[in-house]
Design an enzyme around this catalytic site. Structure first.
Site, PDB file in Angstrom:
ATOM      1  N   LYS A 144      -5.905  -1.727  -2.387  1.00  0.00           N
ATOM      2  CA  LYS A 144      -6.351  -1.169  -3.670  1.00  0.00           C
ATOM      3  C   LYS A 144      -6.640   0.324  -3.540  1.00  0.00           C
ATOM      4  O   LYS A 144      -6.205   1.130  -4.362  1.00  0.00           O
ATOM      5  CB  LYS A 144      -7.605  -1.917  -4.145  1.00  0.00           C
ATOM      6  N   SER A 168     -12.141  -9.649  -9.362  1.00  0.00           N
ATOM      7  CA  SER A 168     -12.432  -8.371  -8.713  1.00  0.00           C
ATOM      8  C   SER A 168     -12.541  -7.230  -9.718  1.00  0.00           C
ATOM      9  O   SER A 168     -12.960  -6.138  -9.365  1.00  0.00           O
ATOM     10  CB  SER A 168     -11.363  -8.064  -7.667  1.00  0.00           C
TER      11      SER A 168
END
Lengths: 830, 287
Positions: free
Chosen positions: A703, A660
């Site tokens: 996140k 990611s």
């Protein structure tokens, strides 16, 4: 949504609009009839419980809290009520071989009756036999026998005594026997001196008289044991005669009630024979008299107890109170609990056992029905899985002690006759267990042919939302919670979507929802509220978060104290904010990490420092390799890439995995090459493919929230924000404070579909596209990258050329150098 | 001369604190021959010794007749159970006596210690009755089993001979031992009067009535009978005894009445000794 443009606040979360519901509180809603989602699992269970074939046992696999237990129980019970109750099973004594008790099958309900009948029989047997043996008729006959024996004995001794007297002898007793004593005329015993004085003839006479009497006495005494045996035999015959008369009458009553059960009749025949053989034990010392010699009263009572135990019935399975087939859930499926056991009891210091101490296992109880088990409990209990498989494979329950199997004990135990097994096992467990068993246990596939695979989540649409509300209502009623207000229900549904990190899905792990509801109910109770409101639900969610966020708070503090370096303002070359997700138990949170890139002249390798020290997983390494090939393909496809670059997650002290951050790393690398600074107010997540497209990642909500919290702590500037893959927008279920900040224009979330969009947002420069000549336009970011790379390449070529020239010079001087090098070596060796 | 010769060994054990000289303490004598009844007698004797604060004196008589017999060369012992013929000589007889004596000594020690009485164990050699009578001359009471070890008897010959000649009360023990309620038989003789005193000792610490069977004189009229009964009641009260008086007209009906009322140990004057031919239970004969 438009890639590259900030998302609007309504795109950040999927709100469940309470106005869609027609109820005020959950009290107005009917219970949920059925289940939401799980169609596949339901179909499998429905099929599994109905099919009546060997091996079609069910394994319900899926996450915990997905409602496996409820669903399995409901379908098994529904099927069980249509089925007849199973037969009763008893263990009875095997009179031929006590160590192998016999199993008797009786129609449902008959077992209890049989057990009671036999109990009554034993009681009546004792009283009726006692009274028969106390009857005047028996006593008279017995006394006559005894008197006959006594008289016979006394008469014969008396006879001997008289004969002795006639011969001038007396019978005297010694410690171990009898002697004949010659008497003098005054009646006292002849003394040896006097004997010596007698003449020879007299001596001889006396001697022969004694001899004759001794022989006669011997003859009499020889007969005594035989008489005694004879007496006992006649007494036994008398006892049998009296007892069989009584017994016949008692047993006939029972025989008629079980006329249609040949096995029971056969057992009764054995009982009759055995009673007659063991009268003395049944009557103890009271009537039979043969046990009356027993000196030890305790032993005698033990024997009498054991005698009546022989005829008891050990009712193992009693279906008298049962309607339909049994559905049993095994809370502790150990080997002994599953298969049953033979218990032992201490008697006079020794451990003994008999058929009455056979205890049923869960398989006995569930025989003819359904047994529901937790796979992990079965597998973690020693021998339970092996025992269960063996029972299923052979279709019978054979009670064997595992200790004997392992030779850990050598006490005498029983081998009860096996009982035929017809049970449907429904095992529940996590997917991992199912696949492990399928892979490593060859018997598993044979025995568990039906897999009921439970989903983690299901689609959030109008219908499912309505059903979810009904589910919440049902839970509230079942758990006796306060009614939930409409808005509270909506909030729970939103949280349910957040739990699966998806704005279009709801969690199927209902247990999490139940927990949340219970906690909200508790808060409502604290508030003295009559109903649970949205505030209570929100407080419960916040409280859950607070209870779990110690580590994330600590980490954020360290960033604020600048122990961990993260910039949220300004611009830096080769430095970018990445976002990682950490999972601690059930709690996940986002953590910003600084990623830096450095470049220098080289041969085109991109060094992933993480990988060099084995701190990265394979997916992360793959991401770095993808971005380095993207770099080559995009900027140096027709010439050598003349730089070396290093990438690193700064201040990472554990491993990293996942791709990611691959787009993030690419931005940092390009910034370092182009020497263009990146805005530190932004954080980036997203993986990149070789074509420069940004791809979806996991944990997007955590996140964003992780970076938001840091920025908020430092004070939101309005410039700060997060770049996420455009494909992740549908997963956004952000916290209200993030949504509010975006709405107020103090925080930004950009969906990004390509590297170019990201570059423009991060640097403020246009990325630039190749024109017809294949050149990037002047002043674009890509052009700067390309120019830098060209510059490096040229410098590299120049350097190479120069070094080649020097090489040639060196060759000429080589001979001199070699001698010198050898000298140096000699020094080192010293 | 030789016939009267006796050998005696005596062992005395003071199981309590050093008491007054032995002569001053009353003694209960128990005759032991290792038969079952004699062991019951030992137990009863220990109980009595405890009640009467007397010493327990046990005597085991080595029958001189057996020893004489052992001197005869042709005599054999026939095993009572096995019917095997074994030579019977002096050493065998001695060995058997020693074995029995040891056995008896252990039994006496054990019984006396648990009853907390002083005890002594004496081995006499001679004619059994003679030795018992001699030993009992200084005793308060002689206890022995109703039957000895010779099989096939209800009333042992030794017991019968001893009760005829003993000077002290004799307690004959059947299998059941000393049992209650006591049945006291009163004939009006001087010995009868002493039965009450003995009964009082046996009833110490017991809150129950004795059964007093009173033999009436058939010549007496009703008034005289009542008078006698009242006098006996007073006698009982004097001894602190509760009692139930049962009047009996003839001696012949006594066994039946005893059987019908049920009773424990009999206490009776010695002139009624022949009653024991028909009634088989423990009995104390008072002289």
């Amino acid at each position: 949504m438009e890639p590259g443009k900030p998302l609007k606040s309504d795109e950040l979360v999927h709100r469940c609009n309470p106005d869609q519901f027609s109820f005020d509180t959950t009290d107005d809603l009917p219970d949920l009839d059925g289940f939401i989602g799980q169609e596949r699992a339901i179909e499998a269970i429905r099929f599994g419980v109905r099919i009546d074939r060997p091996g079609y046992n069910i394994f319900a696999l899926g996450p915990t809290g997905a409602g496996k237990n409820t669903l399995v129980h409901r379908y098994a019970r529904a099927r069980a009520t249509e089925e007849p109750p199973p037969d009763d099973w008893c263990y009875v004594n095997n009179f031929d071989q006590t160590s192998k008790p016999r199993a008797l099958r009786l129609p449902a309900g008959k077992g209890k009756q049989f057990s009671q009948d036999m109990k009554r029989l034993v009681e009546e047997l004792q009283t009726t036999l006692s009274s028969a043996f106390e009857s005047e008729e028996y006593q008279a006959r017995r006394q006559a026998l005894e008197a006959e024996f006594q008289e016979r004995q006394q008469e014969s001794l008396k006879d001997i005594q008289e004969q002795a007297k006639e011969r001038g002898l007396a019978l005297l007793r010694t410690a171990g026997g009898l002697v004949f004593a010659p008497l003098k005329e005054d009646g006292s015993v002849l003394e040896p001196e006097e004997y010596e004085k007698l003449d020879e003839e007299k001596k001889k006479h006396l001697q022969s008289e004694v001899e004759v009497m001794q022989e006669r006495l011997q003859k009499v005494l020889y007969q005594v044991p035989r008489w005694e045996r004879e007496f006992r035999q006649r007494l036994r015959d008398l006892n049998r005669e009296v007892a069989s008369f009584v017994l016949k009458d008692l047993l006939n009553d029972i025989r008629t009630s079980y006329a249609k059960m040949p096995a029971v009749i056969e057992h009764l025949d054995h009982v009759q024979a055995d009673v007659l053989d063991n009268l003395q034990f049944i009557l103890g010392g009271s009537g039979g008299g043969q046990g009356g010699d027993e000196p030890n009263a305790v032993l005698q009572s033990v024997r009498a107890g054991a005698a009546t135990r022989r005829y008891q019935v050990n009712l193992l399975v009693d279906s008298s109170a049962r309607e339909g087939a049994p559905v049993i859930y095994a809370s502790n499926p150990s080997y002994l609990n599953l298969i049953g056991r033979v218990e032992q009891m201490a008697q006079m210091g020794a451990l003994i056992t008999d058929f009455t101490l056979i205890k049923p296992g869960l398989l006995h109880e569930a025989n003819g029905g359904y047994l529901i088990l937790d796979a992990i409990k079965v597998l973690s209990s020693p021998y339970a899985w092996e025992g269960l498989k063996r029972a299923l494979q052979f279709g019978e329950i054979r009670i064997e002690s595992p200790y004997e199997m392992l030779s850990l004990t050598s006490t005498v135990s029983l081998e009860p006759e096996p009982i035929p097994l017809n049970v449907k096992i429904i095992m529940m467990g996590e997917r991992r267990l199912y696949y492990l068993l399928a892979a490593y246990d060859p018997d598993f596939a044979e025995l568990f042919k039906v897999a009921a695979d439970f989903d983690d989540e299901f689609v959030w649409d109008e219908d499912s939302q309505q059903l979810y509300a009904q589910l919440i209502s049902a839970i509230a009623r079942r758990e006796q919670l306060k009614p939930f207000e409409r808005a509270a229900v909506a909030r729970i549904i939103e949280q349910s979507a957040r739990l699966v990190n998806d704005s279009e899905r709801l969690t199927a792990r209902i247990q999490n929802v139940v927990d949340l509801m219970e906690e909200a109910d508790y808060l409502a109770d604290e508030d003295d509220a009559q109903t649970v409101s949205i505030q209570h639900v929100q407080q419960a969610i916040d409280a859950q978060l607070y209870r779990n966020n110690r580590v994330s708070q600590r980490m954020q503090e360290e960033v604020l104290r600048e122990t961990i370096l993260i910039d949220t303002e300004g611009e830096q070359v080769g430095q970018i904010n990445g976002l990682a997700v950490l999972q601690l138990g059930a709690y996940a949170f986002g953590k910003p990490s600084r990623i830096t890139a450095t470049v220098r002249m080289g041969k085109g390798e991109v060094v992933d420092i993480e990988r060099e020290v084995d701190m990265s997983g394979p997916i992360h390494s793959k991401g770095v390799l993808i971005l380095s090939s993207l770099l080559r393909a995009r900027y140096a496809y027709d010439r050598p890439l003349s730089l070396s670059a290093s990438l690193v997650f700064e201040q990472s002290y554990g491993g990293v995995d996942g791709d990611s951050a691959s787009s993030t790393e690419l931005y940092a690398l390009l910034s370092a090459i182009a020497q263009v600074p990146i805005k530190q107010s932004l954080a980036v997540t997203g993986s990149v493919n070789q074509l420069g497209q940004i791809q979806a990642i996991g944990g997007v909500n955590e996140k964003i929230e992780g970076f938001f919290e840091l920025c908020q702590a430092r004070g939101l500037t309005g410039d700060q924000g997060v770049l996420i893959p455009a494909a992740n927008v549908k997963h956004l279920m952000l916290r209200q404070d993030v949504v509010d900040a975006v709405e107020a224009g103090r925080f930004v979330i950009y969906p990004v579909a390509t590297i170019e969009e990201g570059i423009e947002l991060l640097t403020g420069m246009p990325a630039g596209e190749r024109d017809e000549e294949g050149r990037y336009p002047e002043g674009s970011f890509n052009r700067r990258v390309e120019d830098k790379l060209t510059e490096m390449m040229e410098k590299r070529i120049a350097l190479d050329r120069k070094s080649r020239g020097e090489d040639r010079d060196e060759d000429q001087n080589q001979n001199d150098d070699e001698g010198q090098a050898e000298d140096e070596k000699a020094d080192v060796n010293e | 001369m030789q016939e009267n010769q006796t050998e005696q060994q005596e062992e005395t054990q003071q199981s309590a604190a050093p008491a007054a000289p032995v002569q001053e303490t009353p003694r209960i004598l128990v005759a032991l021959d290792a038969s079952r009844n004699s062991l019951t007698a030992l137990k009863a004797a220990a109980e009595l010794a405890s009640l009467m604060h007397a010493d327990l004196q046990a005597v085991f008589v080595e029958d001189v007749n057996l020893l004489r017999l052992a001197g005869l060369p042709f005599v054999h012992e026939i095993g009572l159970y096995s019917a095997i013929r074994r030579p019977f000589d002096g050493p065998t007889a001695e060995r058997e006596f020693r074995m029995l004596a040891n056995q008896m000594r252990r039994a006496v020690a054990q019984t006396a210690v648990s009853a907390r009485v002083n005890w002594s164990f004496q081995i006499a050699r001679g004619n059994v009755e003679q030795e018992l009578l001699t030993a009992s001359s200084a005793a308060e009471l002689l206890t022995l089993g109703r039957v000895g070890r010779t099989p096939g008897k209800r009333f042992g010959s030794t017991a019968q001979r001893v009760i005829r000649q003993a000077l002290c009360p004799v307690f004959l023990l059947g299998d059941e031992g000393l049992t209650y309620p006591l049945a006291v038989i009163h004939t009006g003789s001087p010995a009868s009067e002493r039965t009450l005193g003995l009964a009082a000792i046996l009833m110490q610490g017991r809150d129950e009535a004795v059964r007093l069977f009173v033999m009436t004189d058939p010549d007496h009229n009703g008034e005289e009978r009542v008078h006698r009964a009242q006098r006996l009641m007073q006698g009982l009260e004097k001894q602190n005894l509760q009692g139930k008086i049962i009047l009996i007209d003839s001696r012949e009906e006594l066994p039946q009445i005893l059987h019908a009322t049920g009773h424990g140990t009999l206490v009776l004057p010695v002139e009624l000794a022949s009653l024991l031919d028909t009634v088989s239970c423990s009995a104390i004969l008072v002289r």
